[in-house]
Scaffold this active site. Sequence first.
Site, PDB file in Angstrom:
ATOM      1  N   HIS A 116     -10.050  -3.168   9.447  1.00 56.24           N
ATOM      2  CA  HIS A 116      -9.264  -3.180   7.716  1.00 56.24           C
ATOM      3  C   HIS A 116      -9.823  -4.730   7.360  1.00 56.24           C
ATOM      4  CE1 HIS A 116      -8.122   1.267   7.923  1.00 56.24           C
ATOM      5  NE2 HIS A 116      -6.523   0.383   8.196  1.00 56.24           N
ATOM      6  N   GLU A 154      -5.814  -3.197  12.595  1.00 55.28           N
ATOM      7  CA  GLU A 154      -5.558  -3.369  11.312  1.00 55.28           C
ATOM      8  C   GLU A 154      -6.264  -4.621  11.488  1.00 55.28           C
ATOM      9  OE1 GLU A 154      -3.630  -1.900  10.122  1.00 55.28           O
ATOM     10  OE2 GLU A 154      -2.921  -1.434  11.395  1.00 55.28           O
ATOM     11  N   GLY A 163       3.232   1.346  10.995  1.00 56.65           N
ATOM     12  CA  GLY A 163       3.404   0.399  12.156  1.00 56.65           C
ATOM     13  C   GLY A 163       3.143  -0.740  11.720  1.00 56.65           C
ATOM     14  N   ALA A 164       2.248  -1.134  10.827  1.00 54.67           N
ATOM     15  CA  ALA A 164       1.679  -1.944  10.429  1.00 54.67           C
ATOM     16  C   ALA A 164       1.148  -1.745   9.946  1.00 54.67           C
ATOM     17  CB  ALA A 164       0.572  -2.668  11.909  1.00 54.67           C
ATOM     18  N   MET A 165       0.614  -2.649   9.070  1.00 56.45           N
ATOM     19  CA  MET A 165      -0.199  -3.541   7.161  1.00 56.45           C
ATOM     20  C   MET A 165      -1.027  -4.577   7.777  1.00 56.45           C
ATOM     21  SD  MET A 165      -0.820  -1.619   4.384  1.00 56.45           S
ATOM     22  CE  MET A 165      -2.352  -2.703   3.325  1.00 56.45           C
ATOM     23  N   GLU A 166      -2.584  -3.714   7.125  1.00 53.97           N
ATOM     24  CA  GLU A 166      -3.424  -4.871   7.180  1.00 53.97           C
ATOM     25  C   GLU A 166      -3.693  -5.737   6.152  1.00 53.97           C
ATOM     26  OE1 GLU A 166      -3.568  -1.543   6.292  1.00 53.97           O
ATOM     27  OE2 GLU A 166      -5.473  -1.142   5.072  1.00 53.97           O
ATOM     28  N   ASN A 167      -2.566  -6.209   5.794  1.00 53.26           N
ATOM     29  CA  ASN A 167      -2.694  -7.328   3.852  1.00 53.26           C
ATOM     30  C   ASN A 167      -4.195  -8.591   5.188  1.00 53.26           C
ATOM     31  OD1 ASN A 167      -0.070  -5.608   2.671  1.00 53.26           O
ATOM     32  ND2 ASN A 167       0.585  -6.958   4.529  1.00 53.26           N
ATOM     33  N   GLU A 185       0.747  -1.110   0.226  1.00 50.47           N
ATOM     34  CA  GLU A 185       0.354  -0.091   0.490  1.00 50.47           C
ATOM     35  C   GLU A 185       0.889   1.073   0.118  1.00 50.47           C
ATOM     36  OE1 GLU A 185      -2.534   0.570   3.617  1.00 50.47           O
ATOM     37  OE2 GLU A 185      -3.757   1.853   2.522  1.00 50.47           O
ATOM     38  N   GLU A 226      -8.734   5.103   6.351  1.00 52.79           N
ATOM     39  CA  GLU A 226      -8.216   5.331   7.700  1.00 52.79           C
ATOM     40  C   GLU A 226      -9.062   5.892   9.080  1.00 52.79           C
ATOM     41  OE1 GLU A 226      -5.880   2.820   8.286  1.00 52.79           O
ATOM     42  OE2 GLU A 226      -4.717   2.996   6.985  1.00 52.79           O
TER      43      GLU A 226
HETATM   44  N1  BES Z   1      -3.261   0.741   5.787  1.00 52.15           N
HETATM   45  C1  BES Z   1      -2.283   1.970   7.454  1.00 52.15           C
HETATM   46  C2  BES Z   1      -0.671   1.379   6.677  1.00 52.15           C
HETATM   47  C3  BES Z   1       0.083   2.281   6.109  1.00 52.15           C
HETATM   48  C4  BES Z   1       0.458   3.712   6.211  1.00 52.15           C
HETATM   49  C5  BES Z   1       0.402   2.286   4.974  1.00 52.15           C
HETATM   50  C6  BES Z   1       1.049   4.792   5.399  1.00 52.15           C
HETATM   51  C7  BES Z   1       1.057   3.269   3.435  1.00 52.15           C
HETATM   52  C8  BES Z   1       0.854   4.486   3.911  1.00 52.15           C
HETATM   53  C9  BES Z   1      -2.338   0.992   8.130  1.00 52.15           C
HETATM   54  O1  BES Z   1      -3.303   0.170   9.195  1.00 52.15           O
HETATM   55  C10 BES Z   1      -2.484   2.045   9.219  1.00 52.15           C
HETATM   56  O2  BES Z   1      -2.584   2.449   9.651  1.00 52.15           O
HETATM   57  N2  BES Z   1      -1.013   1.510  10.269  1.00 52.15           N
HETATM   58  C11 BES Z   1      -1.082   2.537  11.385  1.00 52.15           C
HETATM   59  C12 BES Z   1      -1.690   2.090  13.099  1.00 52.15           C
HETATM   60  C13 BES Z   1      -2.489   2.507  12.978  1.00 52.15           C
HETATM   61  C14 BES Z   1      -2.838   1.504  14.556  1.00 52.15           C
HETATM   62  C15 BES Z   1      -2.742   4.146  13.601  1.00 52.15           C
HETATM   63  C16 BES Z   1       1.070   2.773  11.531  1.00 52.15           C
HETATM   64  O3  BES Z   1       1.385   1.930  10.716  1.00 52.15           O
HETATM   65  O4  BES Z   1       0.860   4.331  11.868  1.00 52.15           O
HETATM   66 ZN    ZN Z   2      -5.021   1.580   8.736  1.00 46.39          ZN
END
Ligand code: BES
Ligand code: ZN
Length: 658
Positions: free
Chosen positions: A438, A435, A398-402, A259, A457
Site C-alpha cells: 500500500h 501494508e 490486522g494492520a493499517m498502512e499509514n 481509515e 485492497e
Molecule cells: N487498509 C487496511 C486496514 C483497514 C481495514 C482499514 C478495514 C479500515 C477498515 C489494511 O491494509 C488491511 O487490509 N489490513 C488487513 C490485513 C491484510 C494482510 C489483509 C487486515 O486488517 O486484516
Molecule cells: Zn490493505
Amino acid sequence: MGTDSDVIALGLVDNEELENPEEVSERLEPYGEDPPISDLLNPDEVSVTMETPPSSRNPFRVMFEVVKKTWNTFTRDTKRAILAIMGLAIVLAIVVIATVSKSASIREPKAESIWDEIRLPTTVVPSHYDVKLKIDMTNERFTGSEDVYIEVTNTTAVLLIHINDVHSDTQGYEMNITQHSVHRLNDKGETVGSIPVKHAFPYTKNSFYVMKSKEEIVPGKYKIYFEWESRLVRGLDGIYISSYKEDGLDKKVLASQMEPLAARKVMPCFDEPSFKATFSMEITAENTYPLVLWNMPEISNTAVDDTWNKFVFQKSVKMSTYLLAFVVADFKCTEPIIESTKGVKVRTCGRKGPVDAGADLYSAKITAKIIDEYETFYGTDFPLPKIDSVAVPDFSAGAMENWGLILYRETALLWDPKKDTYNNKARVNTVVAHELAHQWFGNLVTMKWWNDLWLNEGFASYVEWIGTVKSEPQWNYLDFQTFSDKSRAFAIDSYMSSRPASVDVSKPDDITAQFDSISYSKGSALLVQAKMFMDGTESTTENFENAIRSYVKQYEYGNAEQTDLYEQLDKIYGAKKDTSETRVNIIEVMNTWTLQMNFPVLEVRRYDDNHIAISQRRFLISGSDVSGDKESPYGYQWYVPIEYMTRSRYRVRVAETS
Ligand code: BES
Ligand code: ZN
C-alpha cells in the site's frame, strides 16, 4: 483441436499464441433466454414514429383565435376599462417582483445548501496543514490548533470542512471548536486581510463544520485557523487510548486509526482521499511517554517544562488524510535501526517485554527487504526517510498502512522465535508485505473515492505475494495465495447478496461495508486474471508490471480511478499486439468483472473431433436467478479468458461472446 484435446482450463488469452486460429472454434454462448451482449448494447433496433394530432399542432394560435373572437364582442368602453385594469396590474406586478427579488438577494445565497451534499465541494482545495496537538494522556484529553491553507476557485460565501460531529456521552467524542477565523493570503502565502465569519456551526448529519462569511470569498488563496479541544476516548478510531499491563502496572498508549473517515475526529480537515495536501506536525506530550511518532521523522524534541516535551516533525509529502497516524507511548524499538538498501530507516516498536525478547527483529528485517523488492517492482523509490511499524495492544484491523507509520495488531507484527509458531510467522510476513504494498499503491497513488476501494485492497492483496515470495522464497506462497484468494472470492460471490467489486458509495456505512472479501480476494484474483490476459501465463508478468510502473509514475502524489489503471494496462497490451489483429479491450473485459457481481460457470461440449463449444452461465449457489434480482449492465455475461492445451500444443485465447 482433433482427438488430442487434453486440458481446457480457465485462464488467459493471447491471440498471438494461436498458430492456426481457424483450427479451433470456441464460442461463449449464453445459456437459456439471456440475450447476447451485442443485443443488450443495441436496445433500440425498433424505431417508433409518432404523428402529432392536428388539434395540438399550435396551441398558442388556437388560444389567440379564441381571445380575438371574444375581444371583438366587447363594446369600446368595456375594452378601455379592461386595458386600464391590465395596465394597473402590470405596474403592480413589476413592484411586487422587484420587492421579492430584493429580499431574496438579502436572504442567504442559494449556495449555502451545499452542506446538505454528502461530498465536499471541489472548489475549495487544501494545500497545506500546519497542525499542533497537545496530548494529555493523564486526563485523557487533547487540544489542537491549525492553519489550513486553501485555494478557492469559485466565489462562495460558505466554507465547509470535516470535523468529528458526535457529541454524546456514550460515544464520548467531543470535539469542540473553540476558535475559527479566515484570512486572505497573497501569492507569497502572507496574510493580507481577514474574512469576517458571520455564523459557524457543526452540521452533524454530514460531519461538516460550516462557516458562513459576511462577504463573498472570491477565488484566491486563504488560510483558515482553528483551535479545538476534545476528549481522548478508548475507542478504536481517530486517536484513542489503549491500555496494557507491564510489571503489574496499568500502562497507556495512544494509537490511531483514520481509515476511512476518522481523521476528522482528530482535526478539522478535508477528509476525502482526493484532497491531498502536505502536513507539518508538532506534538506536545507528557515526558512519561518518551516515544512520540508521526508519519515523518522527528526534527526536534525539547522539554517545555518539567512535564511536557515538544516534538517537531519534518513536513510530509502530499498525502490523503486517512493515512495520518500518531503514537504516544512508553515502548521500545528495534536497535540499532535497520536500513533498506537505499537508506530507508526501519524499526519495529512495541511493548518492552516482547522487544527485549527480540520479537521485533523478524518484521523489521523483512520490512527492509520487502522495501527493496517493491522499489524494483513499482519502479519508484520509497519516498519517505523512514518506516516505523508499531504493535498496538488494541487495534481494530490486522494492520493499517499509514504512510511511514504502519500500525499493527501485536500478533501481526511481533514474532518471538522461542514462543511463536510458524503459522504466526507467515501471518507477520503476509501482513507486512500487504501494508508495504500500500505504501505505493494506495499511499503514493490513491483512489479518487471509496468506490474504488477494491482496487486499493485487491491490489495490495495481489502484490503481497511478491513481497512474501521474495522474502521467504522457500514457502511456495504463490501457489497458496492464488488458491486461497479464488476460493474466498467464490465463496462469497456465489450468492445473490454479493455485490459488484466497484459500487457507488457515499454514506459512511456503505464505505466501511466495502472492506470485504470482494474487495480483497476477488479484487486480487481479478488482477491475477488481468495479468494473465496481458502476459500469457500466470508466471510471466512483464507487460502487466510495465503497465503498473507507468501508472504509478503518471499518478504519483495524486489520485486515480479504476479506468485509469485499465487504460494503462490496455495501452501496453495494445502496443504489444499486432494492430491488424482484432483484440479485446482490457477496459471492457475488466468492466464485465467489476461492474457486475457473481461469476460465470462454463460448460464445455465437444461437437466433433475438431470443434468444441463453451457456454457460460451466471453461477449462483441457489441454482437459479430469482425474481427481483438486481439488473446487471452486462446481463450477467463476462469476457472469459480460456486457456487450453492439446497433446501437441498449449494455447491461450480470449473467448468473446458472440
Ligand atoms: N487498509 C487496511 C486496514 C483497514 C481495514 C482499514 C478495514 C479500515 C477498515 C489494511 O491494509 C488491511 O487490509 N489490513 C488487513 C490485513 C491484510 C494482510 C489483509 C487486515 O486488517 O486484516
Ligand atoms: Zn490493505
